[in-house]
Design a protein around this motif. Structure first.
Motif, PDB file in Angstrom:
ATOM      1  N   TRP A   4       0.862  -1.250  -0.102  1.00  0.00           N
ATOM      2  CA  TRP A   4       0.281   0.159  -0.356  1.00  0.00           C
ATOM      3  C   TRP A   4       0.306   1.128   0.153  1.00  0.00           C
ATOM      4  O   TRP A   4       1.632   1.087   0.339  1.00  0.00           O
ATOM      5  CB  TRP A   4      -0.796   0.485   1.448  1.00  0.00           C
ATOM      6  CG  TRP A   4      -2.019  -0.897   1.213  1.00  0.00           C
ATOM      7  CD1 TRP A   4      -1.508  -2.408   1.751  1.00  0.00           C
ATOM      8  CD2 TRP A   4      -3.315  -1.422   0.680  1.00  0.00           C
ATOM      9  NE1 TRP A   4      -2.611  -3.107   1.830  1.00  0.00           N
ATOM     10  CE2 TRP A   4      -4.136  -2.528   1.093  1.00  0.00           C
ATOM     11  CE3 TRP A   4      -3.896  -0.612   0.475  1.00  0.00           C
ATOM     12  CZ2 TRP A   4      -4.724  -3.217   0.817  1.00  0.00           C
ATOM     13  CZ3 TRP A   4      -5.134  -0.519  -0.480  1.00  0.00           C
ATOM     14  CH2 TRP A   4      -6.080  -1.573   0.431  1.00  0.00           C
ATOM     15  N   VAL A  25      -7.407  10.544  -4.186  1.00  0.00           N
ATOM     16  CA  VAL A  25      -7.026   8.538  -4.107  1.00  0.00           C
ATOM     17  C   VAL A  25      -8.308   8.483  -2.658  1.00  0.00           C
ATOM     18  O   VAL A  25      -7.531   8.793  -1.856  1.00  0.00           O
ATOM     19  CB  VAL A  25      -5.908   8.223  -3.229  1.00  0.00           C
ATOM     20  CG1 VAL A  25      -5.291   7.065  -3.256  1.00  0.00           C
ATOM     21  CG2 VAL A  25      -4.544   8.934  -4.414  1.00  0.00           C
ATOM     22  N   ASN A  74      -8.059   5.013  -0.968  1.00  0.00           N
ATOM     23  CA  ASN A  74      -8.094   4.329   0.464  1.00  0.00           C
ATOM     24  C   ASN A  74      -6.477   3.621   0.151  1.00  0.00           C
ATOM     25  O   ASN A  74      -5.745   3.649  -0.557  1.00  0.00           O
ATOM     26  CB  ASN A  74      -9.116   2.921   0.157  1.00  0.00           C
ATOM     27  CG  ASN A  74      -8.455   1.947  -1.177  1.00  0.00           C
ATOM     28  OD1 ASN A  74      -8.531   2.144  -2.363  1.00  0.00           O
ATOM     29  ND2 ASN A  74      -8.368   0.753  -0.434  1.00  0.00           N
ATOM     30  N   ASP A  75      -6.325   3.587   1.021  1.00  0.00           N
ATOM     31  CA  ASP A  75      -5.126   2.810   1.578  1.00  0.00           C
ATOM     32  C   ASP A  75      -5.121   2.094   2.004  1.00  0.00           C
ATOM     33  O   ASP A  75      -4.045   0.977   3.329  1.00  0.00           O
ATOM     34  CB  ASP A  75      -3.609   3.576   2.266  1.00  0.00           C
ATOM     35  CG  ASP A  75      -4.807   4.303   3.631  1.00  0.00           C
ATOM     36  OD1 ASP A  75      -5.043   4.452   4.109  1.00  0.00           O
ATOM     37  OD2 ASP A  75      -3.774   5.262   4.110  1.00  0.00           O
ATOM     38  N   GLN A  76      -6.100   1.204   2.286  1.00  0.00           N
ATOM     39  CA  GLN A  76      -6.578  -0.239   3.318  1.00  0.00           C
ATOM     40  C   GLN A  76      -7.950  -1.084   1.846  1.00  0.00           C
ATOM     41  O   GLN A  76      -8.276  -0.140   1.771  1.00  0.00           O
ATOM     42  CB  GLN A  76      -6.705   0.346   4.471  1.00  0.00           C
ATOM     43  CG  GLN A  76      -8.485   1.007   4.966  1.00  0.00           C
ATOM     44  CD  GLN A  76      -8.488   1.301   6.992  1.00  0.00           C
ATOM     45  OE1 GLN A  76      -7.377   0.848   7.359  1.00  0.00           O
ATOM     46  NE2 GLN A  76      -8.907   2.197   6.903  1.00  0.00           N
ATOM     47  N   ARG A  79      -5.703  -2.659  -6.074  1.00  0.00           N
ATOM     48  CA  ARG A  79      -6.142  -2.586  -4.865  1.00  0.00           C
ATOM     49  C   ARG A  79      -6.013  -0.884  -4.294  1.00  0.00           C
ATOM     50  O   ARG A  79      -7.409  -1.257  -3.482  1.00  0.00           O
ATOM     51  CB  ARG A  79      -4.943  -2.964  -4.494  1.00  0.00           C
ATOM     52  CG  ARG A  79      -4.731  -3.254  -2.723  1.00  0.00           C
ATOM     53  CD  ARG A  79      -3.466  -3.787  -2.197  1.00  0.00           C
ATOM     54  NE  ARG A  79      -3.604  -5.240  -1.097  1.00  0.00           N
ATOM     55  CZ  ARG A  79      -3.284  -5.568  -0.640  1.00  0.00           C
ATOM     56  NH1 ARG A  79      -1.692  -5.654  -0.436  1.00  0.00           N
ATOM     57  NH2 ARG A  79      -3.088  -6.284   0.591  1.00  0.00           N
ATOM     58  N   GLN A  80      -5.553  -0.284  -4.855  1.00  0.00           N
ATOM     59  CA  GLN A  80      -6.248   1.095  -4.503  1.00  0.00           C
ATOM     60  C   GLN A  80      -6.521   2.206  -5.494  1.00  0.00           C
ATOM     61  O   GLN A  80      -5.863   2.292  -6.423  1.00  0.00           O
ATOM     62  CB  GLN A  80      -4.801   1.791  -3.884  1.00  0.00           C
ATOM     63  CG  GLN A  80      -4.078   1.882  -3.636  1.00  0.00           C
ATOM     64  CD  GLN A  80      -2.847   2.551  -2.338  1.00  0.00           C
ATOM     65  OE1 GLN A  80      -1.928   2.005  -2.201  1.00  0.00           O
ATOM     66  NE2 GLN A  80      -3.378   3.695  -1.704  1.00  0.00           N
ATOM     67  N   TRP A  81      -8.227   2.094  -4.985  1.00  0.00           N
ATOM     68  CA  TRP A  81      -9.016   3.125  -5.753  1.00  0.00           C
ATOM     69  C   TRP A  81      -8.144   4.501  -6.556  1.00  0.00           C
ATOM     70  O   TRP A  81      -8.054   5.264  -5.682  1.00  0.00           O
ATOM     71  CB  TRP A  81     -10.454   2.692  -5.581  1.00  0.00           C
ATOM     72  CG  TRP A  81     -10.689   1.367  -5.090  1.00  0.00           C
ATOM     73  CD1 TRP A  81     -10.008   0.308  -5.412  1.00  0.00           C
ATOM     74  CD2 TRP A  81     -12.649   1.451  -5.047  1.00  0.00           C
ATOM     75  NE1 TRP A  81     -10.722  -1.093  -6.113  1.00  0.00           N
ATOM     76  CE2 TRP A  81     -12.327  -0.022  -5.383  1.00  0.00           C
ATOM     77  CE3 TRP A  81     -13.211   1.686  -5.073  1.00  0.00           C
ATOM     78  CZ2 TRP A  81     -13.353  -0.839  -5.432  1.00  0.00           C
ATOM     79  CZ3 TRP A  81     -14.636   0.746  -6.389  1.00  0.00           C
ATOM     80  CH2 TRP A  81     -14.570  -0.602  -5.324  1.00  0.00           C
TER      81      TRP A  81
END
Length: 688
Positions: free
Chosen positions: A333, A364, A366-368, A415-417
């Protein structure tokens, strides 16, 4: 030849010796005893073979050729890890692990036995630089294999098959292949070609230098003692860098995701592709294309799924499981706190300095990991902002004459939207900032006051249809399922989660209808209005940048004497010449016949029959309705309305596309185009 006469209904034999039976005996009883002995010996041999097959699980460990069915996978070759019935897609799912190789396999058997069988295979291939190596390897795998030594086996397969879908793609953290068919023999042939290309590629052979020169880069003679740079990856990278959408996406990810695999371009930068070597290509393949780093999907009726897993087994059994490989390819991440808001002006290469200025703001999100409910909310927000000409951003662009069209969308497959909102075709540079302020105001206003009830109703109904529709995107259902599951599976999450999205969406839809838009608006406020992790980009076309690219290429060519030894230069030219000769020389008939084609006996007279019902003069309207009642439509009724245009002048037929667009967007005397679009979306309903 003499036939022994029959006496009293019993075979007695005769004294004649024939070519077919030189050991004929006069006494029929002796013959019967001999036949009995032969039969007993045959039974013993058969029993011995069956016992041996049972001990080995029925697999010879060999890869079959031709149209023959593969041997059954050995008993215990796969370990069943999970199984469930997913009501949202009306299918039974099982997650297996191949014991020896460590590959995960997802089998899905839909209740609807008429669905196309689909084979999909994916490898987590992280980008390591801008050399485009993932793209080069992916293409090189399609240049022939051990059992199918054809220059373009995938194209040859497509020409002589009944495949309903073939697709291969590379993303920033994965490389995937998919094949679909309704014919079992055709499905078998296609899966064999794919598996052989992936696990036994010719690119690893020392005498196949032409593959690297074709797919990566090469030097070609252009006359007058001059040379030029070419190669499939080089050409694809140049085209992508001149596409404003691709150039913008590359800039966004390069800026936001510094030090992360998402920073790099999947097709590469043509200036870096020339750093690739055959050794690097082979090392990358060995590193990432191992079953322990992959996942496979077998989708369709049970007999097709069984066939699919049997075809996989002999290839997988040649590898040993290696957990370290999978761990080494994990995608991490980028912490949001490390992403600062940036505003920048960026050029994209163009043949002319046209007035196609572009503005985009990227958020950006999310980071989870994002929970399913929040994912559904973002799909709703994206559609309300950008989903149609009646959505908020396109409507503002048209009403305020900010530009030609909306650009952007929700990137939800990594993975990160990232959500991007913007406008293309801004007429002058000084209006770019005005357009950004105007669009930002509209987003803030929506977050504070909500969306129109009519727009919300239309979006909810449209997305409910999308999640429940089993033939969405014009591809076989299993292909869509494969792409959906990879959004979780590629990151080692449960692949079955995305299959239940329609149920999660239905719950959120009910919540919005009963309790209002609060959840959506709070999400917009936190992630769009108050987001400090954004990239504001102004893009403009530049012929000077194109000239710079061309100049850099020419400078590189002129400095080859410093970069390459004479021997190395001659070797590259010789390999490029070899490639030209190979491309000119057609594959032999013998080689082409390594791919099995269907015969008449492989075809079924009828795959399945859809019930028909003709209703004439429907409701005294003079219309004729053709009705097809099917069991597995997931509660959706599909209606097509057709008009006979046989009496239309041929010259007027070219106006039909415009006419159809006007019906949807032109409005009427009493309603605007926006109102018509909302009404169409709101009218989309599913049968409960």
């Amino acid at each position: 030849m003499l036939r022994p006469p029959r006496r009293g209904g019993r075979f007695q034999g005769d004294a004649s010796t024939t070519l077919s039976n030189p050991y004929a005996e006069a006494d029929g009883r002796k013959l019967r005893r001999r036949y009995a002995i032969y039969a007993a010996m045959t039974i013993i041999v058969v029993v011995g073979i069956v016992a041996a097959v049972k001990r080995t699980g029925g697999s010879s460990g060999k890869i079959t050729s031709g149209n023959r069915a593969p041997p059954q996978a050995p008993i215990g070759a796969y370990t069943l890890e999970q199984q469930s019935t997913i009501t949202a897609i009306s299918a039974k799912t099982k997650v297996f692990k191949h014991k020896k190789s460590g590959m995960s396999v997802l089998s899905i058997v839909p209740d609807d036995a008429t669905q196309d069988a689909v084979f999909g295979i994916n490898f987590r291939t992280k980008l390591e630089d801008d050399s485009g190596i993932a793209y080069v390897v992916h293409k090189a795998l399609q240049d022939g294999s051990q059992n199918f030594p054809i220059k373009d086996p995938f194209n040859q397969l497509a020409r002589g098959s009944l495949q309903t879908h073939m697709e291969n793609w590379v993303d920033k953290d994965r490389s995937a292949f998919v094949y679909a068919s309704r014919n079992k023999v055709d499905f078998r042939n296609g899966v064999k070609v794919y598996l052989d290309g992936i696990f036994k590629p010719r690119l690893m052979a020392d005498d196949q230098n032409w593959i690297f020169r074709q797919e990566a880069w090469r030097l070609v003679r252009v006359g007058g003692g001059k040379i030029a740079l070419s190669g499939n990856a080089i050409n694809e990278a140049k085209a992508a860098q001149m596409n404003p959408d691709s150039a913008h996406e590359d800039y966004v990810y390069r800026t936001i995701f510094k030090g992360h695999p998402y920073e790099y371009m999947q097709k590469g930068d043509f200036r870096d592709i020339v750093t690739l070597t055959r050794t690097k290509m082979k090392d990358y393949y060995s590193k990432y294309y191992h079953p322990s780093n992959g996942q496979a999907l077998c989708f369709g009726p049970q007999d097709f799924v069984t066939e699919c897993m049997n075809l996989l087994e002999p290839y997988l059994s040649e590898f040993d499981a290696n957990d370290h490989i999978r761990k080494s390819t994990e995608v991490g991440w980028v912490n949001l706190d490390s992403i600062q808001s940036i505003k920048d002006s960026v050029a994209y290469a163009s043949y002319q300095d046209s007035n196609d200025y572009r503005l985009a703001v990227s958020y950006v999100l999310n980071d989870q990991p994002i929970d399913a409910r929040t994912k559904m909310a973002w799909f709703i927000i994206e559609d309300l902002l950008l989903g149609s000409s009646a959505a908020l951003i396109p409507r503002e662009i048209a009403d305020s004459s900010l530009g030609d069209d909306a650009i952007g969308g929700l990137q939800s497959h990594l993975r990160q939207w990232v959500l991007t909102v913007g406008v293309a075709g801004v007429p002058t540079e000084d209006k770019v900032e005005m357009a950004r302020i105007q669009l930002q105001k509209r987003i803030v206003n929506a977050a504070e006051n909500g969306f129109d009830d009519e727009a919300m109703k239309g979006t909810l109904n449209k997305l409910e249809m999308r999640f429940r529709d089993q033939s969405a995107d014009g591809v076989p259902r299993g292909v869509k399922v494969f792409k959906d599951v990879l959004t979780a599976w590629n990151y080692d999450d449960d692949p079955r989660k995305p299959l239940a999205y329609s149920e999660t969406f239905a719950e959120l839809k009910k919540e919005i209808e009963e309790e209002g838009q609060g959840f959506l608006l709070g999400l917009m406020t936190r992630s769009l209005v108050d987001n400090s992790h954004t990239l504001k980009t102004e893009l403009y076309p530049s012929s000077k940048l194109l000239q710079l690219y061309n100049g850099q290429e020419q400078t590189w060519l002129e400095s080859l004497n410093e970069k390459l030894s004479v021997e190395k230069g001659k070797q590259i030219l010789a390999e490029s010449d070899e490639l030209v000769d190979i491309q000119k020389q057609p594959d032999s008939r013998e080689v082409l016949e390594s791919i099995s084609y269907l015969t008449v006996k492989d075809l079924r007279a009828l795959n399945f029959e859809v019930p028909n019902k003709v209703i004439r003069d429907l409701y005294d309207s003079g219309l004729t309705m053709l009705e097809h009642e099917i069991q597995h439509s997931n509660g959706i009724a599909y209606v097509d309305f057709s008009i006979d245009i046989s009496n239309m002048d041929f010259d007027d037929v070219t106006l039909l596309p415009l006419f159809c667009q006007l019906l949807l967007k032109g409005g009427t005397q009493t309603k605007s185009g926006t109102q018509i679009q909302h009404q169409i979306d709101a009218a989309r309903t599913c049968v409960k």
